[in-house]
Design a protein around this motif. Structure first.
Motif, short mmCIF file in Angstrom:
data_model
loop_
_atom_site.label_atom_id
_atom_site.label_comp_id
_atom_site.label_asym_id
_atom_site.label_seq_id
_atom_site.Cartn_x
_atom_site.Cartn_y
_atom_site.Cartn_z
N ARG A 9 0.84 -1.20 0.00
CA ARG A 9 0.00 0.00 0.00
C ARG A 9 0.88 1.25 0.00
N PRO A 10 0.28 2.42 -0.24
CA PRO A 10 1.07 3.65 -0.14
C PRO A 10 1.74 3.74 1.23
N GLY A 11 3.04 3.91 1.23
CA GLY A 11 3.77 3.99 2.48
C GLY A 11 4.46 2.71 2.89
N PRO A 15 11.05 -1.11 -3.00
CA PRO A 15 11.54 -0.42 -4.21
C PRO A 15 11.04 -1.08 -5.49
N GLU A 16 10.99 -2.40 -5.50
CA GLU A 16 10.52 -3.12 -6.70
C GLU A 16 9.04 -2.83 -6.95
N GLN A 17 8.24 -2.81 -5.88
CA GLN A 17 6.82 -2.52 -6.03
C GLN A 17 6.59 -1.09 -6.48
N GLU A 18 7.40 -0.18 -5.97
CA GLU A 18 7.27 1.22 -6.37
C GLU A 18 7.59 1.39 -7.85
N GLU A 19 8.54 0.63 -8.34
CA GLU A 19 8.87 0.69 -9.77
C GLU A 19 7.70 0.16 -10.61
N LYS A 20 7.04 -0.89 -10.12
CA LYS A 20 5.86 -1.41 -10.82
C LYS A 20 4.73 -0.38 -10.84
N LEU A 21 4.60 0.36 -9.74
CA LEU A 21 3.58 1.40 -9.68
C LEU A 21 3.88 2.50 -10.68
N MET A 249 -17.69 3.85 0.85
CA MET A 249 -17.80 5.16 1.48
C MET A 249 -17.33 5.15 2.93
N VAL A 250 -17.38 3.99 3.57
CA VAL A 250 -17.03 3.93 5.00
C VAL A 250 -15.63 3.36 5.23
N LEU A 251 -14.87 3.16 4.16
CA LEU A 251 -13.48 2.73 4.31
C LEU A 251 -12.61 3.94 4.65
N GLN A 252 -11.84 3.82 5.70
CA GLN A 252 -10.95 4.91 6.11
C GLN A 252 -9.53 4.39 6.23
N PRO A 253 -8.58 5.03 5.54
CA PRO A 253 -7.19 4.57 5.58
C PRO A 253 -6.68 4.46 7.02
N PRO A 254 -5.84 3.46 7.30
CA PRO A 254 -5.25 2.52 6.35
C PRO A 254 -6.12 1.32 6.01
N VAL A 255 -7.34 1.26 6.55
CA VAL A 255 -8.24 0.14 6.25
C VAL A 255 -8.74 0.27 4.81
N ASP A 256 -8.59 -0.78 4.02
CA ASP A 256 -9.04 -0.72 2.63
C ASP A 256 -9.79 -1.97 2.19
#
Length: 487
Positions: A9-11, A15-21, A249-256
């Motif tokens: 998830r964001p945060g 590094p490999e996952q960030e490159e895929k993003l 609508m009721v999902l609040q980070p970091p819960v997804d």
């Protein structure tokens, strides 16, 4: 309640996952023609590894696929001059790879029939109050970090939302109030569809209430209240999407993700209906990836064993592994605090679902198109800010310090997008039961366990929360199913 940010998830990206993003955003921008005015900045920003991979793909026509045709199947002399601008993007896909829901076909059809601008607008409309990266990462995780496959899934989902289900334009904009009005329609088909939709809500066949130990919203499904053939298939599908979107609508980070509890108390074969089950599975696997946290099947009788074997065969193994069977409150307490388990499931939560009907005027802001357009124009500015920052982030991916600074800027814009969404929400989405009872509050705040009813609940008068549910218009009688009602 534990609510740590999960991996991927964001945060929490490697590094490999960030490159895929970065790669996926690059592909999205090419599809949407974002950044093309920067002399191909997006295309030129590929990493050396990606460029080498593309060169290798060019050597094998069998494994190369453009957005509009499989190049390996084209004749050498066939002209490609008629291809749209974004057809120059190449996806490295192998023939014969599994495509359970035909999303590759939908992907090509979407790109062939819609403009880049239209695709861009629909993708941004999907974001709502999410961090844009969080939404995109759902598709990457679902496709095991394959950016090309994730792009296909994302565009296919976008098309399903906009063209097939009309999620934002119809289902969420019209909501419960429009269905209530349509129950009085002179058109028998429209009247029946509205009645069946509202029956699901009024009876509380499924509803969202509270959260589990991970902070995930709980969706309870009272299986015994459903009987095969009582509601039209279209109404069931419409309600399923409506409930999933409302849960978003009721999902609040970091819960997804959310937890679904299927209460099988007094289940009989009269309650078994494979068609809506298949639709629900398709929704979560194809169009709402990575939204399902846990599934609890509670008090399933022995006759469900054979049914489960059939259903499990339809499920992706990843989804199937999220299903757990519980037989009592103690076993359920492994996932949900006992104080949040309803009393009818042997828990301590003294709360009973009682539907509150829509109130006249609660959706007045949906008609205020002038304010809506002004807010959306301002929001468009935030979209462009995020796109500009993301283009820079893609270009400077190999420069750690620069990329970190840009990433902070992107996160700040994402926070503004989240806050801004709740300003425009009343002009786009009809008020729901959860707005009416004060669970979903202005600004996207939540109060699952309010001690007293609020004076105003997200634009809905407090009187609505105190009003009992009105009797539904008379159509076919609806009866609760007992254990003796076996087909």
């Amino acid at each position: 309640m534990t609510a740590d940010t999960a991996p991927g998830r964001p945060g929490t990206l490697t590094p490999e996952q960030e490159e895929k993003l970065r790669r996926l955003w690059q592909l999205i921008f090419q599809v949407c023609a974002v950044g093309q005015e920067q002399d191909g900045a997006v295309a030129d920003s590929s990493s050396a590894a990606e460029k080498a991979q593309d060169e290798e793909a060019k050597k094998s026509k069998k494994s190369r696929m453009s957005f509009f045709s499989r190049k390996g199947k084209k004749d050498e002399g066939e002209s490609s001059s008629a291809a749209p601008p974004n057809a120059s993007v190449v996806l490295n896909l192998k023939d014969g790879e599994a495509d359970k829901y035909g999303q590759t076909k939908h992907f090509y059809e979407t790109l062939a029939s819609q403009s880049p601008e239209s695709i861009r607008d629909t993708i941004w409309s999907m974001v709502k109050h999410d961090h844009p990266d969080a939404l995109v990462l759902r598709f990457l995780r679902a496709r095991k970090w394959d950016a090309e496959r994730a792009l296909i899934m994302l565009v296919s989902t976008m098309n399903w939302r906009a063209q097939e289900m009309k999620v934002d334009e119809d289902i969420m904009r019209n909501g419960e109030a429009a269905a209530l009005a349509a129950e009085k329609s002179s058109d028998p088909a429209a009247k029946r569809l509205a009645h069946d939709f509202m029956t699901q809500i009024r009876k509380g066949i499924s509803y969202v209430h509270g959260h589990d130990k991970q902070g995930r919203p709980l969706c309870f499904v009272n299986v015994r209240l459903h009987k095969q053939g009582e509601q039209a298939e279209e109404a069931l599908e419409r309600y399923t999407v409506y409930l999933i979107e409302t849960c978003r609508m009721v999902l609040q980070p970091p819960v997804d993700t959310a937890t679904i509890v299927f209460d099988m108390t007094n289940f009989s074969m009269a309650n078994m209906d494979y068609t809506p089950v298949k639709f629900m599975i398709k929704c979560f696997e194809a169009n709402y990836p990575e939204c399902l946290g846990t599934v609890l099947v509670h008090k399933a009788p022995w006759i469900f064993q054979g049914i489960w074997k059939v259903i499990r065969g339809w499920l992706d193994p990843v989804v199937a592994n999220k299903v757990h069977f519980t037989n009592n409150a103690k076993e359920m307490e492994e996932f949900i605090p006992i104080k949040h388990i309803p009393k009818d499931l042997e828990g301590e939560e003294d709360w009973t679902y009682q539907y509150v009907e829509p109130v006249e005027g609660e959706n007045a802001r949906l008609s205020d198109t002038e304010t809506r357009d002004r807010l959306l124009a301002a929001r468009e500015g935030l979209y462009k800010e995020y796109e500009k920052a993301t283009l820079e982030w893609i270009q400077h991916g190999g420069e750690a310090d620069k990329a970190a600074e840009i990433k902070e800027r992107r996160n700040a814009i994402a926070a503004r997008l989240r806050e801004d969404y709740w300003n425009v929400d009343p002009y786009l989405r009809a008020r729901s039961y959860y707005d009416r009872i004060g669970v979903l509050l202005p600004g996207g705040k939540l109060d699952w366990y309010p001690e007293a009813k609020p004076e105003v609940a997200n634009g809905t008068a407090a009187a609505a929360a105190a009003a009992p549910a009105a009797a539904p218009p008379a159509l076919a009688p609806v009866a609760e199913t007992s254990a003796d009602d076996v087909d």
